[in-house]
Design a protein around this motif. Structure first.
Motif, mmCIF file in Angstrom:
data_model
loop_
_atom_site.group_PDB
_atom_site.id
_atom_site.type_symbol
_atom_site.label_atom_id
_atom_site.label_comp_id
_atom_site.label_asym_id
_atom_site.label_seq_id
_atom_site.Cartn_x
_atom_site.Cartn_y
_atom_site.Cartn_z
ATOM 1 N N MET A 39 90.290 93.445 8.520
ATOM 2 C CA MET A 39 89.998 92.778 7.247
ATOM 3 C C MET A 39 91.183 92.875 6.299
ATOM 4 N N GLN A 40 91.850 94.011 6.293
ATOM 5 C CA GLN A 40 93.031 94.160 5.445
ATOM 6 C C GLN A 40 94.126 93.193 5.897
ATOM 7 N N LYS A 41 94.314 93.083 7.208
ATOM 8 C CA LYS A 41 95.323 92.163 7.744
ATOM 9 C C LYS A 41 95.014 90.714 7.351
ATOM 10 N N GLU A 42 93.723 90.388 7.302
ATOM 11 C CA GLU A 42 93.297 89.025 6.953
ATOM 12 C C GLU A 42 93.105 88.839 5.444
ATOM 13 N N SER A 43 93.439 89.856 4.654
ATOM 14 C CA SER A 43 93.297 89.821 3.193
ATOM 15 C C SER A 43 91.853 89.596 2.752
ATOM 16 N N VAL A 44 90.927 90.221 3.464
ATOM 17 C CA VAL A 44 89.518 90.189 3.087
ATOM 18 C C VAL A 44 89.202 91.548 2.481
ATOM 19 N N HIS A 45 88.795 91.538 1.227
ATOM 20 C CA HIS A 45 88.517 92.773 0.510
ATOM 21 C C HIS A 45 87.027 92.854 0.207
ATOM 22 N N GLY A 46 86.535 94.072 0.098
ATOM 23 C CA GLY A 46 85.114 94.285 -0.124
ATOM 24 C C GLY A 46 84.546 93.520 -1.301
ATOM 25 N N ASP A 47 85.337 93.395 -2.367
ATOM 26 C CA ASP A 47 84.817 92.702 -3.547
ATOM 27 C C ASP A 47 84.547 91.229 -3.287
ATOM 28 N N MET A 48 85.061 90.707 -2.184
ATOM 29 C CA MET A 48 84.859 89.305 -1.852
ATOM 30 C C MET A 48 83.479 89.041 -1.247
ATOM 31 N N ASP A 95 82.221 93.084 16.322
ATOM 32 C CA ASP A 95 82.914 92.352 17.390
ATOM 33 C C ASP A 95 83.197 90.911 16.978
ATOM 34 N N ASN A 96 82.245 90.273 16.329
ATOM 35 C CA ASN A 96 82.471 88.904 15.847
ATOM 36 C C ASN A 96 83.533 88.879 14.755
ATOM 37 N N PRO A 101 89.498 84.746 11.523
ATOM 38 C CA PRO A 101 90.450 84.748 10.408
ATOM 39 C C PRO A 101 89.695 84.855 9.081
ATOM 40 N N GLN A 102 90.430 85.019 7.999
ATOM 41 C CA GLN A 102 89.867 85.278 6.682
ATOM 42 C C GLN A 102 88.724 84.336 6.289
ATOM 43 N N GLU A 103 88.975 83.047 6.317
ATOM 44 C CA GLU A 103 87.976 82.089 5.851
ATOM 45 C C GLU A 103 86.694 82.199 6.658
ATOM 46 N N ASP A 104 86.841 82.357 7.977
ATOM 47 C CA ASP A 104 85.667 82.443 8.840
ATOM 48 C C ASP A 104 84.923 83.763 8.664
ATOM 49 N N ILE A 105 85.637 84.829 8.347
ATOM 50 C CA ILE A 105 84.975 86.114 8.070
ATOM 51 C C ILE A 105 84.054 85.952 6.869
ATOM 52 N N THR A 111 76.251 84.364 5.907
ATOM 53 C CA THR A 111 74.998 84.101 6.629
ATOM 54 C C THR A 111 74.554 85.254 7.522
ATOM 55 N N ALA A 112 75.428 86.201 7.805
ATOM 56 C CA ALA A 112 75.128 87.272 8.766
ATOM 57 C C ALA A 112 73.881 88.091 8.454
ATOM 58 N N PRO A 113 73.655 88.532 7.211
ATOM 59 C CA PRO A 113 72.482 89.375 6.962
ATOM 60 C C PRO A 113 71.168 88.722 7.367
ATOM 61 N N GLU A 114 71.120 87.401 7.319
ATOM 62 C CA GLU A 114 69.899 86.697 7.675
ATOM 63 C C GLU A 114 69.627 86.746 9.179
#
Length: 135
Positions: A39-48, A95-96, A101-105, A111-114
């Protein structure tokens, strides 16, 4: 809006939330290091993604029945259960997430929690409680 601007907004308006987000980032790195690194490599941060989860106690993603259960647990256990549920969600879909990449994460996490039954989610969350201190 870049990460610094998001952080400033959260810090200025939601001081308590900012602290929770920082703790979550630390718990993520400690408990799911491979995912945290990706997530760090893809610039996805928890606050997002967890901001919405935290502010609504997952009400934005779970059914009313599931949200009620989460709220009951929150009132009994405090923030530790919210951190644990967040980590359990990420672990369940690790695993998913590590292949995206960032946008897809971010789309996936929207939708994942559902897609996970509440009993499965809580069973997995309970495994994190020993490593997630309460506030």
């Amino acid at each position: 809006v870049d990460r610094r601007q998001r952080q400033m907004c959260i810090r200025d308006r939601f001081t308590g939330l900012y602290v929770k987000l920082e703790k979550f980032e630390l718990f993520l790195k400690e408990n799911l290091p491979t995912l945290a690194s990706h997530m760090q490599k893809e610039s996805v941060h928890g606050d997002m993604f967890v901001t919405k989860w935290f502010l609504t106690l997952f009400g934005c993603k779970l059914s009313l029945e599931s949200t009620t259960l989460v709220m009951d647990l929150f009132f009994q256990m405090g923030w530790s259960i919210i951190y644990a549920i967040s980590l359990a969600l990420l672990k369940h879909f690790k695993d998913n997430l590590t292949r995206l990449p960032q946008e897809d994460i971010l789309v996936f996490l929207e939708t994942a929690p559902e897609k996970i039954p509440i009993k499965t989610l809580l069973r997995e969350a309970l495994l994190f409680l020993p490593v997630v201190p309460s506030d």
